[in-house]
Scaffold this active site. Structure first.
Site, short mmCIF file in Angstrom:
data_model
loop_
_atom_site.label_atom_id
_atom_site.label_comp_id
_atom_site.label_asym_id
_atom_site.label_seq_id
_atom_site.Cartn_x
_atom_site.Cartn_y
_atom_site.Cartn_z
CG ASP A 30 -3.02 0.36 -0.09
OD1 ASP A 30 -4.29 -0.15 -0.48
OD2 ASP A 30 -3.79 1.82 0.37
CB ILE A 31 -2.55 5.99 -0.17
CG1 ILE A 31 -2.62 7.11 0.32
CG2 ILE A 31 -4.00 6.23 -0.05
CD1 ILE A 31 -2.53 8.73 -0.55
CG ASN A 85 -10.84 -6.09 -3.48
OD1 ASN A 85 -10.69 -7.17 -2.42
ND2 ASN A 85 -10.23 -4.34 -3.03
N GLY A 91 -16.19 -5.10 -4.59
CA GLY A 91 -15.31 -4.46 -3.89
C GLY A 91 -13.95 -3.44 -4.74
CD GLN A 92 -11.27 -3.95 -9.94
OE1 GLN A 92 -11.50 -4.50 -10.29
NE2 GLN A 92 -9.88 -3.46 -10.51
CG HIS A 98 -4.49 -3.36 -7.43
ND1 HIS A 98 -5.71 -2.31 -7.84
CD2 HIS A 98 -5.34 -3.11 -5.77
CE1 HIS A 98 -6.42 -2.35 -7.26
NE2 HIS A 98 -6.37 -2.68 -5.97
CG HIS A 100 -5.41 -5.00 -1.50
ND1 HIS A 100 -5.79 -3.86 -0.92
CD2 HIS A 100 -6.23 -5.01 -2.55
CE1 HIS A 100 -5.90 -3.18 -1.43
NE2 HIS A 100 -6.55 -3.52 -2.47
#
Ligand code: 5GP
Ligand code: ZN
Length: 111
Positions: A30-31, A85, A91-92, A98, A100
Site C-alpha cells: 500500500d502506498i 472496505n 470506507g472504500q 482489494h 488489505h
C-alpha cells in the site's frame, strides 16, 4: 477501466511495489501503509467491490483470501489483519476490489 488506479497498476501504467503476481492476481505494498507491513491483494479483473461479486467470482475470491496468509508469512508477519472496505460508506476509496493485509510491530488495536 481506463481511469482505475488498480487497473493501471495491473497494466504496468503506474509503478507499484509488487510482492506477488500470477495470471489472475497481483499483490502490492500500500502506498500509505497503516502498519509496518501493509499490502493489497488485487484481482487483475476489474470488479468494483464485494457488492459487485457473484457466485461467478467464488473461486477468485477464495484464491485471494488464501493468498493472505501465504504472502503475510513471506513478509515476515506472524499475525495479521485482513480488511475489505466495501462501498463509500464502508470506507472504500478505490473502486476495484482489494483485500488489505497488514500487521507487524506492536499488536493491532482491538476493533
Ligand atoms: P480502500 O479505502 O479503497 O479500501 O483502500 C485503497 C487503498 O489503496 C488505500 O489504502 C491507499 O493508500 C491505496 N492506494 C491508493 N492509491 C494507490 C497507489 O497508487 N498505489 C498503491 N500501491 N496503493 C494505493
Ligand atoms: Zn480497475
Amino acid at each position: 477501466m481506463s481511469d482505475c488506479i488498480f487497473c493501471k497498476i495491473v497494466n504496468g501504467d503506474i509503478p507499484a511495489k509488487k510482492i506477488y503476481e500470477d495470471e489472475e492476481v497481483i499483490a502490492v505494498h500500500d502506498i500509505h501503509p497503516i502498519a509496518p507491513v501493509h499490502f493489497l491483494i488485487v484481482p487483475k479483473l476489474h470488479i468494483e467491490s464485494l457488492q459487485s461479486c457473484s457466485v461467478a467470482h467464488e473461486r477468485l475470491l477464495g484464491k485471494m483470501l488464501l493468498l493472505a496468509p501465504k504472502l503475510a508469512a513471506e513478509q515476515g508477519l506472524v499475525g495479521f489483519r485482513t480488511m475489505i472496505n466495501t462501498g463509500r460508506e464502508g470506507g472504500q476509496e478505490v473502486f476495484h476490489i482489494h483485500i488489505h493485509v497488514f500487521g507487524g510491530g506492536n499488536s493491532l488495536p482491538k476493533i
